[in-house]
Design a protein around this motif. Structure first.
Motif, PDB file in Angstrom:
ATOM      1  N   HIS A  65     -13.054  10.029   1.021  1.00 12.86           N
ATOM      2  CA  HIS A  65     -11.790   9.759   0.339  1.00 12.86           C
ATOM      3  C   HIS A  65     -10.603  10.424   1.039  1.00 12.86           C
ATOM      4  N   SER A  66     -10.820  11.543   1.673  1.00 15.68           N
ATOM      5  CA  SER A  66      -9.721  12.290   2.310  1.00 15.68           C
ATOM      6  C   SER A  66      -9.023  11.492   3.399  1.00 15.68           C
ATOM      7  N   LYS A  67      -9.687  10.492   3.935  1.00 16.35           N
ATOM      8  CA  LYS A  67      -9.094   9.654   4.983  1.00 16.35           C
ATOM      9  C   LYS A  67      -7.917   8.825   4.456  1.00 16.35           C
ATOM     10  N   ARG A  68      -7.804   8.684   3.139  1.00 17.67           N
ATOM     11  CA  ARG A  68      -6.718   7.887   2.550  1.00 17.67           C
ATOM     12  C   ARG A  68      -5.379   8.619   2.543  1.00 17.67           C
ATOM     13  N   TYR A  69      -5.396   9.926   2.685  1.00 18.90           N
ATOM     14  CA  TYR A  69      -4.143  10.685   2.629  1.00 18.90           C
ATOM     15  C   TYR A  69      -3.389  10.568   3.942  1.00 18.90           C
ATOM     16  N   ALA A  70      -2.124  10.202   3.848  1.00 18.60           N
ATOM     17  CA  ALA A  70      -1.280  10.147   5.042  1.00 18.60           C
ATOM     18  C   ALA A  70      -0.986  11.557   5.546  1.00 18.60           C
ATOM     19  N   LEU A  71      -0.952  12.505   4.616  1.00 13.41           N
ATOM     20  CA  LEU A  71      -0.662  13.891   4.973  1.00 13.41           C
ATOM     21  C   LEU A  71      -1.290  14.799   3.928  1.00 13.41           C
ATOM     22  N   LEU A  72      -2.011  15.800   4.414  1.00 17.90           N
ATOM     23  CA  LEU A  72      -2.569  16.826   3.542  1.00 17.90           C
ATOM     24  C   LEU A  72      -1.964  18.167   3.915  1.00 17.90           C
ATOM     25  N   ASP A  94     -10.113  26.770   1.838  1.00 19.32           N
ATOM     26  CA  ASP A  94     -10.053  26.836   3.305  1.00 19.32           C
ATOM     27  C   ASP A  94     -11.375  26.370   3.920  1.00 19.32           C
ATOM     28  N   HIS A  95     -12.493  26.886   3.373  1.00 17.34           N
ATOM     29  CA  HIS A  95     -13.808  26.536   3.901  1.00 17.34           C
ATOM     30  C   HIS A  95     -14.089  25.044   3.764  1.00 17.34           C
ATOM     31  N   VAL A  96     -13.683  24.449   2.654  1.00 19.16           N
ATOM     32  CA  VAL A  96     -13.909  23.012   2.462  1.00 19.16           C
ATOM     33  C   VAL A  96     -13.162  22.207   3.526  1.00 19.16           C
ATOM     34  N   PHE A  97     -11.893  22.517   3.740  1.00 16.05           N
ATOM     35  CA  PHE A  97     -11.122  21.810   4.771  1.00 16.05           C
ATOM     36  C   PHE A  97     -11.797  21.963   6.135  1.00 16.05           C
ATOM     37  N   ASN A  98     -12.200  23.192   6.453  1.00 15.15           N
ATOM     38  CA  ASN A  98     -12.818  23.447   7.756  1.00 15.15           C
ATOM     39  C   ASN A  98     -14.186  22.781   7.874  1.00 15.15           C
ATOM     40  N   HIS A  99     -15.002  22.891   6.838  1.00 13.39           N
ATOM     41  CA  HIS A  99     -16.345  22.307   6.861  1.00 13.39           C
ATOM     42  C   HIS A  99     -16.287  20.784   7.041  1.00 13.39           C
ATOM     43  N   LEU A 100     -15.359  20.152   6.355  1.00  9.25           N
ATOM     44  CA  LEU A 100     -15.228  18.697   6.447  1.00  9.25           C
ATOM     45  C   LEU A 100     -14.373  18.249   7.628  1.00  9.25           C
ATOM     46  N   ASP A 101     -13.796  19.218   8.339  1.00 10.33           N
ATOM     47  CA  ASP A 101     -12.948  18.934   9.497  1.00 10.33           C
ATOM     48  C   ASP A 101     -11.803  17.991   9.122  1.00 10.33           C
ATOM     49  N   VAL A 102     -11.147  18.323   8.003  1.00 16.06           N
ATOM     50  CA  VAL A 102     -10.016  17.537   7.520  1.00 16.06           C
ATOM     51  C   VAL A 102      -8.728  18.237   7.961  1.00 16.06           C
ATOM     52  N   TYR A 106      -4.869  19.450   8.167  1.00 15.49           N
ATOM     53  CA  TYR A 106      -3.839  19.756   7.176  1.00 15.49           C
ATOM     54  C   TYR A 106      -2.720  20.534   7.850  1.00 15.49           C
ATOM     55  N   LEU A 107      -1.602  20.589   7.155  1.00  9.93           N
ATOM     56  CA  LEU A 107      -0.472  21.390   7.611  1.00  9.93           C
ATOM     57  C   LEU A 107      -0.113  22.400   6.535  1.00  9.93           C
ATOM     58  N   ASP A 108       0.527  23.459   6.956  1.00 10.17           N
ATOM     59  CA  ASP A 108       1.107  24.435   6.041  1.00 10.17           C
ATOM     60  C   ASP A 108       2.417  23.829   5.534  1.00 10.17           C
ATOM     61  N   PRO A 109       2.660  23.836   4.217  1.00 11.15           N
ATOM     62  CA  PRO A 109       3.908  23.243   3.721  1.00 11.15           C
ATOM     63  C   PRO A 109       5.163  23.919   4.273  1.00 11.15           C
ATOM     64  N   MET A 162       0.824  -1.185   0.000  1.00 12.58           N
ATOM     65  CA  MET A 162       0.000   0.000   0.000  1.00 12.58           C
ATOM     66  C   MET A 162       0.869   1.250   0.000  1.00 12.58           C
ATOM     67  N   ALA A 163       0.563   2.172  -0.869  1.00 10.74           N
ATOM     68  CA  ALA A 163       1.313   3.413  -0.972  1.00 10.74           C
ATOM     69  C   ALA A 163       0.859   4.412   0.088  1.00 10.74           C
ATOM     70  N   TYR A 164       1.699   5.382   0.332  1.00  8.84           N
ATOM     71  CA  TYR A 164       1.351   6.527   1.165  1.00  8.84           C
ATOM     72  C   TYR A 164       0.973   7.663   0.230  1.00  8.84           C
ATOM     73  N   PHE A 165      -0.076   8.389   0.593  1.00  7.56           N
ATOM     74  CA  PHE A 165      -0.562   9.490  -0.226  1.00  7.56           C
ATOM     75  C   PHE A 165      -0.317  10.809   0.485  1.00  7.56           C
ATOM     76  N   LEU A 166       0.309  11.726  -0.225  1.00  3.48           N
ATOM     77  CA  LEU A 166       0.541  13.073   0.282  1.00  3.48           C
ATOM     78  C   LEU A 166      -0.092  14.032  -0.717  1.00  3.48           C
ATOM     79  N   GLY A 167      -1.021  14.876  -0.259  1.00  5.50           N
ATOM     80  CA  GLY A 167      -1.688  15.817  -1.138  1.00  5.50           C
ATOM     81  C   GLY A 167      -1.438  17.239  -0.718  1.00  5.50           C
ATOM     82  N   ILE A 168      -1.369  18.133  -1.694  1.00  3.79           N
ATOM     83  CA  ILE A 168      -1.209  19.548  -1.409  1.00  3.79           C
ATOM     84  C   ILE A 168      -2.253  20.338  -2.195  1.00  3.79           C
TER      85      ILE A 168
END
Length: 191
Positions: free
Chosen positions: A119-126, A156-164, A166-169, A1-7
């Protein structure tokens, strides 16, 4: 299984540059990497509207295409770097709806948001970039500053609304989290 990193983030905020740096770091220590990017251009080439004209259908096309590309990449890579993960598409849709004074039905909104949340739960890091309006838009990009700003706010609103989470790069903790992912991948390869 791969690790997923999204930005995620609006255009010309350093996403591709950051992804390239992570890709080079990973490859330097023997980690196989696949980068997923530029899905919106493919969406437009398929005949769907993008940017200010995004629709439910074009957004769903992008989300499904990103998921498909991630699944295919997972077959042969240890690390999948996603320049514009699925949350990004929702932010752009919301900015487009605002710009054109359109709306979605409650069923359409629920469908997209539920899909992205799950689907966002699959990302190891966002990660999510921050818009610096003093940095000019890169060549060939949409130069509409109002839309660029709205896309950033809506992401920003999507991340906050979905309570996902994330980190600042650019945060100090980010490089540490990336190094931990590298270590996990390397440990798995040694087994």
């Amino acid at each position: 299984m791969a690790y997923f990193l999204g930005i995620a983030g609006t255009h010309s905020t350093g996403k591709s540059t950051f992804i390239e740096t992570v890709e080079n770091q990973a490859k330097a220590i023997g980690i196989s990497v696949i980068r997923i990017s530029d899905t919106a251009t493919k969406c437009q080439a398929a005949g769907f509207p993008i940017l200010e004209n995004h629709t439910f259908e074009s957004t769903l096309w992008i989300i499904v295409s990103v998921i498909k590309a991630e699944l295919e990449a997972e077959l042969s890579a240890d690390l999948v770097l996603v320049d514009r993960p699925v949350l990004d598409a929702l932010g752009y849709l919301e900015a487009a709806l605002k710009a054109t004074e359109r709306s979605l039905t409650s069923e359409e909104r629920s469908y997209l948001y539920d899909l992205v949340k799950n689907h966002s739960k699959r990302y190891a890091l966002l990660l999510k970039t921050t818009l610096d309006e003093s940095i000019p838009v890169g060549g060939g990009r949409d130069a509409n500053m109002v839309f660029r700003r709205d896309a950033s706010l809506e992401i920003d609103h999507v991340f906050n609304h979905l309570d996902v989470p994330y980190l600042d790069p650019n945060a100090n903790i980010t490089q540490n989290r990336i190094q931990r992912i590298f270590e996990k991948i390397c440990a798995k390869k040694e087994i």
